[in-house]
Scaffold this motif. Structure first.
Motif, PDB file in Angstrom:
ATOM      1  N   SER A  13      18.449   5.409 -25.701  1.00  0.00           N
ATOM      2  CA  SER A  13      18.669   3.991 -25.404  1.00  0.00           C
ATOM      3  C   SER A  13      19.594   3.356 -26.452  1.00  0.00           C
ATOM      4  CB  SER A  13      17.340   3.236 -25.397  1.00  0.00           C
ATOM      5  OG  SER A  13      16.515   3.699 -24.365  1.00  0.00           O
ATOM      6  N   ASN A  49      21.543   2.980 -20.850  1.00  0.00           N
ATOM      7  CA  ASN A  49      22.074   4.309 -21.171  1.00  0.00           C
ATOM      8  C   ASN A  49      22.126   5.125 -19.892  1.00  0.00           C
ATOM      9  OD1 ASN A  49      18.991   4.025 -21.874  1.00  0.00           O
ATOM     10  ND2 ASN A  49      19.295   6.103 -21.071  1.00  0.00           N
ATOM     11  N   LYS A 102      23.623   4.345 -13.985  1.00  0.00           N
ATOM     12  CA  LYS A 102      22.795   5.176 -14.869  1.00  0.00           C
ATOM     13  C   LYS A 102      22.724   6.643 -14.437  1.00  0.00           C
ATOM     14  CE  LYS A 102      18.826   4.059 -16.714  1.00  0.00           C
ATOM     15  NZ  LYS A 102      18.771   3.964 -18.167  1.00  0.00           N
ATOM     16  N   HIS A 134      14.287  13.586 -21.978  1.00  0.00           N
ATOM     17  CA  HIS A 134      14.614  12.170 -22.055  1.00  0.00           C
ATOM     18  C   HIS A 134      15.002  11.877 -23.481  1.00  0.00           C
ATOM     19  CE1 HIS A 134      13.421   8.327 -19.729  1.00  0.00           C
ATOM     20  NE2 HIS A 134      14.519   8.138 -20.427  1.00  0.00           N
ATOM     21  N   SER A 194      16.910   0.468 -19.571  1.00  0.00           N
ATOM     22  CA  SER A 194      17.689   0.609 -20.799  1.00  0.00           C
ATOM     23  C   SER A 194      19.134   0.962 -20.414  1.00  0.00           C
ATOM     24  CB  SER A 194      17.081   1.692 -21.684  1.00  0.00           C
ATOM     25  OG  SER A 194      16.881   2.878 -20.952  1.00  0.00           O
TER      26      SER A 194
HETATM   27 MG    MG Z   1      15.253   4.182 -20.337  1.00  0.00          MG
END
Ligand code: MG
Ligand code: TXA
Length: 317
Positions: free
Chosen positions: A152, A146, A56, A229, A144
């Motif tokens: 996501s 991503n 990630k 985000h 998640s």
């Molecule tokens: Mg997340």
């Protein structure tokens, strides 16, 4: 024949066995849940946790959610309190995550919870993830699926688009019904919502028979609530009234329906439907090659609060 999505598999007994083998060997699997797709790994294994953070590109200070089949399994790792019991009884399995005190002697790897003495636990509802959780003897750390700060994923193909062939096994569980991440509530102290979701504050207050303090839309209350985000990778502006003629315009309703630059989250103003379409539409707009996104005003109530939280952060990119 191999295609670019050859690491995506439909669920069956063989794939169940294969995913369990992968997880047992500290490998990471792309898994569907009812909210968004996750990157699942053994929460007790340092190796798995390290792989998740690396894939990630996530800061080590941002803890992971630990997923269980049921309360009995979770009770090995968390200190259970009355408020949690009440919410669990009404809402689980489902799209809500509880921050609780970590139990002394818990086997959760400290790296996975950013060395905190609390742990975020969730009991997902999707039948594929439930059958996996039922057949392993450890919980799944699962953020998640991503890259850190991205949107996501809500389909198996989205997961593959994020990580290409870095993940060997992604299970296809269809499009996620809810389409945004679970509500996160801190129950380790006075209850407060750290991340709004489809299960809203009013629903929780009714069950707890207690009013909760509001968190400011913008405040960082949880280690992972970074300002930037949920970014689609192109600039986003919110609360827009007028189309600039070029950008993709996201809105509620059917007023502009059919125009190629307008994307409705829900034709009949259904805020749950709107939430479930948000990330899908972000990805679609990006694929179509738009350079900017404008978003109209979204009512700040029920699931609209969660939508506004995500688009506000998306606009901070
Ligand atoms: Mg997340
Ligand atoms: O719907 C979901 O919750 C999805 C699916 C895959 O289950 N998971 C997910 O995980 O959204 P992630 O890692 O993308 O987001 C977890 C959030 C972060 O904001 C993190 O900071 C917060 O939960 N969190 C985790 N542990 C925490 C803790 N001990 N205290 C406060 N916040 C915590």
């Amino acid at each position: 024949m191999k295609n670019s999505y050859s690491n995506i598999f439909s669920f069956n007994k063989n794939i169940l066995k294969k995913s369990i083998k992968y997880l047992n060997n500290s490998n990471i699997v792309g898994l569907p849940t009812e909210t968004v797709y996750g990157l699942g790994g053994n929460a007790y294994s340092k190796k798995s946790i390290e792989k998740i953070y690396k894939l990630k590109g996530r800061p080590k200070s941002n803890p992971l959610i630990v997923h269980y089949f049921d309360l009995k399994d979770a009770s090995k790792d968390i200190v259970i309190n009355e408020r949690f019991r009440k919410l669990y009884a009404q809402l689980c399995p489902g799209p809500i995550t509880f921050v609780l005190k970590k139990k002394y002697g818990s086997k959760i790897n400290p790296l996975g919870v950013a060395k905190l003495n609390t742990v975020a636990v969730r009991f997902p509802k999707h039948k594929i993830i439930r059958s996996i959780l039922k057949n392993i003897n450890f919980p799944l750390a699962m953020p998640s699926a991503n890259k850190s700060t991205n949107v996501s994923p809500v389909t198996a193909k989205d997961v593959c688009d994020e990580f290409k062939r870095k993940i060997k096994l992604i299970i296809d569980g269809g499009k996620c019904k809810i389409g945004i991440e679970s509500t996160v509530i801190d129950l380790s102290n006075e209850p407060r919502i750290l991340r709004p979701g489809i299960i809203d504050k009013t629903t929780i207050e009714k069950i707890l028979k207690k009013k909760m303090k509001n968190i400011k839309n913008n405040k960082i209350v949880s280690p992972g609530m970074m300002q930037k985000h949920y970014s689609p990778g192109i600039p986003v502006t919110i609360n827009q009234k007028k189309h600039d003629g070029k950008s993709a315009f996201i809105y509620l309703g059917d007023k502009y329906y059919n125009k190629s630059k307008f994307f409705s989250l829900s034709k009949n103003f259904n805020l749950n439907e709107a939430a479930s379409n948000l990330y899908k539409i972000f990805r679609l707009i990006k694929k179509k090659g738009f350079k900017k996104i404008q978003i109209g005003k979204i009512p700040n109530l029920r699931s609209g609060i969660a939508i506004n939280d995500r688009i506000k952060r998306a606009s901070n990119s």
